[in-house]
Write a protein that holds these residues in place. Structure first.
Motif, mmCIF file in Angstrom:
data_model
loop_
_atom_site.group_PDB
_atom_site.id
_atom_site.type_symbol
_atom_site.label_atom_id
_atom_site.label_comp_id
_atom_site.label_asym_id
_atom_site.label_seq_id
_atom_site.Cartn_x
_atom_site.Cartn_y
_atom_site.Cartn_z
ATOM 1 N N LEU B 77 -0.832 9.006 -5.844
ATOM 2 C CA LEU B 77 -2.042 8.360 -6.361
ATOM 3 C C LEU B 77 -2.643 9.164 -7.501
ATOM 4 O O LEU B 77 -3.453 8.660 -8.263
ATOM 5 N N LYS B 100 6.781 6.128 -2.852
ATOM 6 C CA LYS B 100 5.838 5.139 -2.342
ATOM 7 C C LYS B 100 6.501 4.203 -1.338
ATOM 8 O O LYS B 100 5.861 3.738 -0.401
ATOM 9 N N TYR B 105 0.256 4.871 4.234
ATOM 10 C CA TYR B 105 -0.987 5.558 3.889
ATOM 11 C C TYR B 105 -2.160 4.843 4.529
ATOM 12 O O TYR B 105 -2.252 3.621 4.496
ATOM 13 N N SER B 107 -6.303 5.169 4.414
ATOM 14 C CA SER B 107 -7.313 5.918 3.670
ATOM 15 C C SER B 107 -8.534 6.184 4.524
ATOM 16 O O SER B 107 -8.709 5.638 5.605
ATOM 17 N N LYS B 109 -11.685 5.469 3.947
ATOM 18 C CA LYS B 109 -12.442 4.254 4.217
ATOM 19 C C LYS B 109 -11.506 3.341 4.964
ATOM 20 O O LYS B 109 -10.328 3.261 4.669
ATOM 21 N N SER B 111 -9.452 0.457 5.551
ATOM 22 C CA SER B 111 -8.978 -0.250 4.361
ATOM 23 C C SER B 111 -8.096 -1.457 4.613
ATOM 24 O O SER B 111 -7.111 -1.652 3.941
ATOM 25 N N LEU B 112 -8.464 -2.267 5.562
ATOM 26 C CA LEU B 112 -7.829 -3.584 5.646
ATOM 27 C C LEU B 112 -8.792 -4.582 5.005
ATOM 28 O O LEU B 112 -9.951 -4.275 4.783
ATOM 29 N N TYR B 113 -8.297 -5.773 4.738
ATOM 30 C CA TYR B 113 -9.170 -6.788 4.168
ATOM 31 C C TYR B 113 -9.996 -7.423 5.290
ATOM 32 O O TYR B 113 -9.461 -8.095 6.157
ATOM 33 N N ASP B 115 -12.099 -9.798 5.233
ATOM 34 C CA ASP B 115 -12.253 -11.252 5.233
ATOM 35 C C ASP B 115 -10.904 -11.965 5.358
ATOM 36 O O ASP B 115 -10.783 -13.140 5.031
ATOM 37 N N PHE B 125 0.441 -6.969 3.946
ATOM 38 C CA PHE B 125 1.004 -5.650 3.673
ATOM 39 C C PHE B 125 2.507 -5.620 3.918
ATOM 40 O O PHE B 125 3.241 -4.921 3.224
ATOM 41 N N ILE B 128 3.883 -6.922 0.729
ATOM 42 C CA ILE B 128 3.780 -5.963 -0.363
ATOM 43 C C ILE B 128 4.920 -4.947 -0.288
ATOM 44 O O ILE B 128 5.461 -4.525 -1.306
ATOM 45 N N TYR B 129 5.311 -4.579 0.947
ATOM 46 C CA TYR B 129 6.405 -3.622 1.091
ATOM 47 C C TYR B 129 7.772 -4.300 1.132
ATOM 48 O O TYR B 129 8.774 -3.687 1.480
#
Lengths: 349, 269
Positions: B77, B100, B105, B107, B109, B111-113, B115, B125, B128-129
């Motif tokens: 990052l 990556k 990872y 974080s 905070k 950090s899932l969505y 809404d 996710f 994304i992977y």
């Protein structure tokens, strides 16, 4: 902020005329006409920028936006006035900007009315041989180009289009990206193997679609509700609007790389985009009447060029080659802003 | 400069670095002289360490000691100003994309969505992977079963209690079966019982061979780690197993060890 606003509204932004560009066409050159034209040029409201060799040249200057007001003197202006005591002059006004057009007309009539007697006397004194029946009268007739009914909607539709697109694209994009930063989801996306550029691109696509829908709505409402004709090529209106949407989206992305909270994003969008777009784009206040510094500032506001292009294409109905420079400028904005935000983005990483 | 052969040694070292593997046997992360500067400020100051495969590696430090910055560099990052590191067998400078793909990872905070629904987050996710729809579907079912969240499948993540959110976030971070998972203060703001539950999940995952790299400032959590490093002012002041550190600093628990070291800190928070 209040200081800026007071100064802007108090001094810089006025609806008064200053240095409106005038083009003249005099079929028969004579000393009387010359003097009258000089009088107009001497006033602070007008600047004579173009002496047309024929009527076609005057029309072309209008299309290029090199002049905003045209004056066509009658054939044998002087001899008519000396025989009949009256002659006519035609004033051409640009209906795409109602404020300027109406005021220019008012001031022109005023100048002509007040100076004509003086001039006539001067001419007679200078050359007693000439016969001139005093008092004389000049009858101006005005014709409004592009917007004969003088509808104000013709003026504000391009402006509103520029404003809506700036607002939706820049503000919403920057806020939505910054929101992910605030929540921490952006980090998670950046750790993933997805390229950062693709993440940003994916974030902007919905706003591109929304903006395109907004554009369609605005154009349809303008045409069917306000009856603003699209006199130019609809294809180019849409193409240039899409180009402008991309410029605004890239501005939004740039903001999102610079700030870290949603409030900041909203504040910057409102102050740096919305206010200048409203005040300096020529939508409400004529750019020509602004102080020179502000005129230069208006150069860096993309909305200004977009609104100009929309006025030219929609209202004036000129073909796209007359505003190809505006398209080029918008494109340059797009390239510059995008590369700046890509650079900033890498820098942050 | 006096010629003393040190230059030659440097060249040999440089040439050898290409032929000899940078990672030693059994290691999965190795950093040498890793540094990050922000202008004049040296956030991370030439840290060198290595993490073994399958290890739970604790990364301790007060706020502002540089642990998050160090972790961000290892995740790709943030670009290191200086130094060299390999993560999962890939060079941090040249093969960030490959790194990556092999790390997970979570974080600081949460950090899932919020809404999106539970299953939608997993789906997002997973996608994304680069997992296929079928894989995602099968793994989602087994994951939700393991977490006991089948009933909450269609709930919005927003409405889950924080402890569950964190478990879910951890599961999502290791959903694509990475070699290493980086956890940045994963258990902030929950009670000790929930924290213990979370650590049980970490142990389970480590048993499967996952390497866990975790930053924390809860000293009881430090006891759970195989080895811990303690960062003070951007440098690693100590690195060993918790028991070894305790005997070295003659302390009853990690809290005392930490305070002995952290007292040296000159940097403000």
């Amino acid at each position: 902020m209040p200081v800026v606003m007071i100064v802007l509204f108090g001094f810089a932004l006025s609806t008064e005329l200053k240095n409106v560009k005038v083009g003249v066409y005099t079929p028969t050159d004579d000393i009387f006409t010359r003097k009258l034209i000089d009088r107009i040029g001497e006033s602070e409201y007008f600047t004579i920028v173009f002496d047309a060799p024929d009527k076609e040249a005057l029309d072309a200057a209008f299309l290029n936006n090199t002049i905003e007001v045209g004056m066509i003197f009658q054939d044998n202006f002087y001899s008519t006035i000396s025989h009949d005591g009256r002659a006519s002059v035609q004033i051409l006004l640009d209906g795409t900007n109602m404020n300027i057009a109406q005021m220019a007309q008012f001031y022109l009539r005023n100048i002509i009315g007040t100076s004509v007697q003086e001039l006539a006397q001067e001419v007679v004194m200078a050359d007693p041989e000439l016969s001139l029946n005093l008092p004389v009268e000049i009858k101006p007739t005005t014709s409004m180009l592009y917007n004969p009914q003088m509808k104000s909607s013709f003026n504000f539709v391009p402006g509103v289009m520029g404003m809506i697109l700036t607002l939706v694209c820049s503000m919403m994009t920057s806020v939505s990206i910054v929101r992910e930063k605030e929540r921490g989801t952006m980090e998670v996306l950046l750790v993933s193997p997805v390229k950062p550029f693709l993440v940003i691109l994916a974030k902007t696509i919905p706003y591109f679609v929304i903006s395109a829908l907004n554009l369609a709505t605005t154009i349809l409402l303008a045409i069917y509700l306000l009856q603003v004709p699209v006199s130019g090529s609809m294809l180019w209106v849409v193409m240039i609007s899409l180009l402008y949407i991309m410029v605004s989206l890239s501005l939004g992305i740039l903001v999102s790389t610079l700030v870290s909270t949603q409030q900041e994003a909203i504040l910057i969008s409102a102050m740096v985009f919305l206010m200048p777009t409203l005040l300096l784009s020529g939508m409400l206040f004529p750019i020509e009447s602004m102080p020179v510094i502000l005129q230069y500032v208006s150069y860096i506001i993309p909305a200004r060029w977009y609104i100009d292009a929309m006025k030219a294409l929609m209202i004036q109905g000129v073909s796209v080659k007359y505003c190809i420079d505006l398209v080029a400028i918008l494109f340059a904005f797009l390239v510059a802003i995008t590369s700046l935000s890509v650079y900033k983005y890498k820098d942050r990483l | 400069m006096i010629w003393d052969g040190s230059f030659r040694k440097k060249i040999i070292k440089y040439v050898n670095s290409d032929t000899e593997p940078f990672l030693r046997e059994g290691e999965i992360i190795r950093a040498e002289g890793l540094t990050k500067c922000f202008g004049d400020f040296v956030a991370v100051d030439h840290i060198s360490f290595s993490v073994k495969k399958g290890e739970i590696f604790g990364f301790l430090g007060a706020n502002g000691a540089g642990k998050t910055t160090a972790m961000k560099m290892l995740c790709g990052l943030s670009k290191p100003t200086e130094g060299r590191a390999e993560v999962a067998g890939y060079d941090l400078k040249w093969e960030v994309r490959k790194i990556k793909r092999s790390i997970g990872y979570m974080s600081q905070k949460f950090s899932l969505y919020e809404d999106l629904k539970v299953w939608e987050n997993i789906r997002l996710f997973g996608g994304i992977y680069g997992l296929s729809d079928k894989e995602i579907q099968i793994k989602t079912d087994s994951l939700l079963e393991r977490l006991g969240l089948e009933q909450q499948r269609n709930m919005f993540v927003r409405s889950l209690p924080l402890g569950w959110k964190q478990k879910l976030a951890f599961s999502v971070a290791i959903f694509h079966e990475p070699q290493i998972v980086f956890l940045d203060e994963p258990t902030g703001g929950v009670d000790p019982a929930t924290r213990r539950g979370f650590w049980e999940m970490i142990y389970d995952a480590a048993e499967w061979g996952l390497t866990v790299f975790v930053t924390t400032h809860y000293m009881d959590e430090a006891e759970y780690c195989d080895r811990v490093s303690i960062m003070v002012d951007g440098r690693i002041e100590a690195l060993d197993a918790p028991s070894a550190l305790k005997s070295k600093y003659n302390a009853a628990n990690m809290d005392q060890v930490f305070h002995t070291l952290a007292r040296k800190a000159k940097r403000d928070e």
